[in-house]
Design a protein around this motif. Structure first.
Motif, PDB file in Angstrom:
ATOM      1  N   THR A   1       8.022  75.566 102.441  1.00  9.51           N
ATOM      2  CA  THR A   1       9.022  74.734 101.763  1.00  9.51           C
ATOM      3  C   THR A   1       8.826  73.274 102.151  1.00  9.51           C
ATOM      4  O   THR A   1       8.851  72.368 101.316  1.00  9.51           O
ATOM      5  CB  THR A   1      10.447  75.216 102.143  1.00  9.51           C
TER       6      THR A   1
ATOM      7  N   LYS B   1      17.357  73.306 101.458  1.00 15.36           N
ATOM      8  CA  LYS B   1      17.413  71.970 100.851  1.00 15.36           C
ATOM      9  C   LYS B   1      17.042  70.869 101.860  1.00 15.36           C
ATOM     10  O   LYS B   1      16.262  69.968 101.558  1.00 15.36           O
ATOM     11  CB  LYS B   1      18.824  71.706 100.279  1.00 15.36           C
TER      12      LYS B   1
ATOM     13  N   THR C   1      15.439  71.322 104.731  1.00  8.19           N
ATOM     14  CA  THR C   1      14.047  71.554 105.155  1.00  8.19           C
ATOM     15  C   THR C   1      13.082  70.894 104.178  1.00  8.19           C
ATOM     16  O   THR C   1      12.118  70.219 104.579  1.00  8.19           O
ATOM     17  CB  THR C   1      13.763  73.077 105.218  1.00  8.19           C
TER      18      THR C   1
ATOM     19  N   ASP D   1      12.986  85.010 105.111  1.00 15.74           N
ATOM     20  CA  ASP D   1      12.289  83.729 104.955  1.00 15.74           C
ATOM     21  C   ASP D   1      11.768  83.491 103.540  1.00 15.74           C
ATOM     22  O   ASP D   1      11.149  82.467 103.267  1.00 15.74           O
ATOM     23  CB  ASP D   1      11.131  83.642 105.958  1.00 15.74           C
TER      24      ASP D   1
END
Ligand code: ADP
Ligand code: MG
Length: 158
Positions: A13, A40, A42, A133
């Motif tokens: 991400t 968001k 991250t 995850d």
């Protein structure tokens, strides 16, 4: 047009954020939507890294806006979760949207009515059967420029 990317850990991400940063210019608007813990912030950390910002990015939940001036372009990181009706006006969000930096808004659904017409929205979702995850990032661009950018980032990733 919608573009989807699936990632299996937080680093992916972050890397997508870094990648997206290379395409962005002042006045651009990135909207990040999804539940608490969706990724968001991250993603924003990756964006900041990609802009060359060295400061630690903290969630602007209580301050609503945090500004970072030490990168290639300024970063204005906003969290609309606590904005009341009319809060967008009070904060002068329009000035940011027409300003000198990259604007990133978490929880943008709270200011839907105050948004400019062009932006790149990214919606983060989890899937129960795919592990803690896993995240799906759905790119929902408005306007030609962001459609092209979304296409670039998604194909580069494939
Ligand atoms: P938000 O800003 O959406 O509330 P954060 O980025 O602050 O979310 O938090 C996301 C949390 O989930 C972090 O602790 C991060 O390490 C973890 N995580 C696990 N997998 C992922 C993933 N694929 N993408 C982003 N974060 C992930
Ligand atoms: Mg956050």
């Amino acid at each position: 047009m919608d573009f989807k990317i699936e990632v299996t850990d937080a680093a992916q991400t972050y890397d997508l954020g870094m990648k997206l940063a290379t395409y962005l210019e002042p006045k651009d608007l990135i909207l990040l939507d999804g539940d608490l813990g969706a990724g968001k912030t991250t993603f924003t950390k990756g964006l900041a890294k990609g802009l060359g910002i060295d400061r630690n990015i903290k969630s602007p939940t209580f301050t609503i806006i945090r500004e970072y001036q030490d990168g290639r372009i300024p970063l204005y990181h906003m969290d609309a979760y606590r904005l009341e009706d009319g809060g967008a006006d009070e904060l002068g969000l329009d000035e940011y949207f027409n300003g000198d930096g990259l604007n990133v808004v978490e929880w943008s659904q709270f200011i839907d009515e105050d948004l400019p017409k062009n932006y790149l929205r990214i919606v983060f979702t989890r899937q129960d059967d795919k592990g803690d995850d896993f995240r799906q990032l759905e790119f929902k661009p408005q306007g030609e420029r962001f459609t092209e950018i979304a296409k670039q980032v998604v194909t580069q990733n494939g």
